[in-house]
Design an enzyme around this catalytic site. Structure first.
Site, PDB file in Angstrom:
ATOM      1  CG  HIS A  14      -1.970  -0.996   1.233  1.00 46.72           C
ATOM      2  ND1 HIS A  14      -3.070  -0.900   2.056  1.00 46.72           N
ATOM      3  CD2 HIS A  14      -2.137  -2.146   0.513  1.00 46.72           C
ATOM      4  CE1 HIS A  14      -3.867  -1.931   1.847  1.00 46.72           C
ATOM      5  NE2 HIS A  14      -3.308  -2.709   0.921  1.00 46.72           N
TER       6      HIS A  14
ATOM      7  CD  GLU B 280      -2.163   4.133   3.061  1.00 45.78           C
ATOM      8  OE1 GLU B 280      -3.363   4.361   3.319  1.00 45.78           O
ATOM      9  OE2 GLU B 280      -1.796   3.303   2.188  1.00 45.78           O
TER      10      GLU B 280
ATOM     11  CB  CYS C  43      -6.691  -0.512   5.164  1.00 49.71           C
ATOM     12  SG  CYS C  43      -4.970  -1.082   5.138  1.00 49.71           S
TER      13      CYS C  43
ATOM     14  CB  CYS D 127      -2.204   1.633   6.190  1.00 48.08           C
ATOM     15  SG  CYS D 127      -1.767   0.788   4.646  1.00 48.08           S
TER      16      CYS D 127
END
Length: 157
Positions: free
Chosen positions: A57, A59, A87, A90
């Site tokens: 991801h 992040e 999410c 993260c």
């Protein structure tokens, strides 16, 4: 520069990253980590498809890049700008890295862990608090995601 105008300027940088993800057929999420002076330390976009890695991801990648650049895992003096609400994975990594502040664009009503489904940054059992600002350039962030998934659905037919 005021904090509000800095937030918008940096969210535009995160949107540029999201557009790069979209160009690579990745879910268009972009992230930027910025220091207290407003200087970009690291930037990233989703790379799950490219890396074949569920944890790739924006992040997570931006935190890894910032930690490598700064030679430390504690990112206490940084602000994370991300186009979509983080999410749970993260949000946990953000909490563990001690990021001071998170600014995001669009709510994620399916997986959001800043405030939509979960409120990890303000959970009373956790020892670190994260300042959160939601909805910065929200319409642009939502539109990018909407266009991406609309095109995906049309292509799938």
């Amino acid at each position: 520069m005021s904090r509000i105008s800095l937030d918008e300027k940096m969210m535009r940088q995160a949107l540029l990253q999201a557009k790069q993800a979209q160009n690579k057929n990745e879910v268009p999420v972009g992230a930027v980590l910025v220091d207290e002076r407003g200087e970009i330390i690291a930037f990233a976009h989703n790379e799950q498809e490219q890396r074949r890695d569920a944890t790739a991801h924006a992040e997570i990648l931006v935190m890894r890049r910032a930690a490598a650049k700064l030679q430390r895992w504690r990112l206490t003096d940084l602000t994370l700008y991300v186009t979509l609400e983080p999410c749970p994975m993260c949000a946990g990594a953000i909490l563990l890295s001690r990021i001071r502040r998170v600014v995001y664009g669009a709510l994620d009503t399916r997986m959001g862990a800043m405030e939509s489904l979960f409120a990890i940054p303000t959970h009373p059992a956790l020892n670190h608090r994260i300042e959160v600002r939601a909805g910065v350039l929200e319409d642009e962030c939502k539109m990018l995601l909407h266009e991406f998934f609309t095109a995906k659905r049309k292509k799938g037919r």
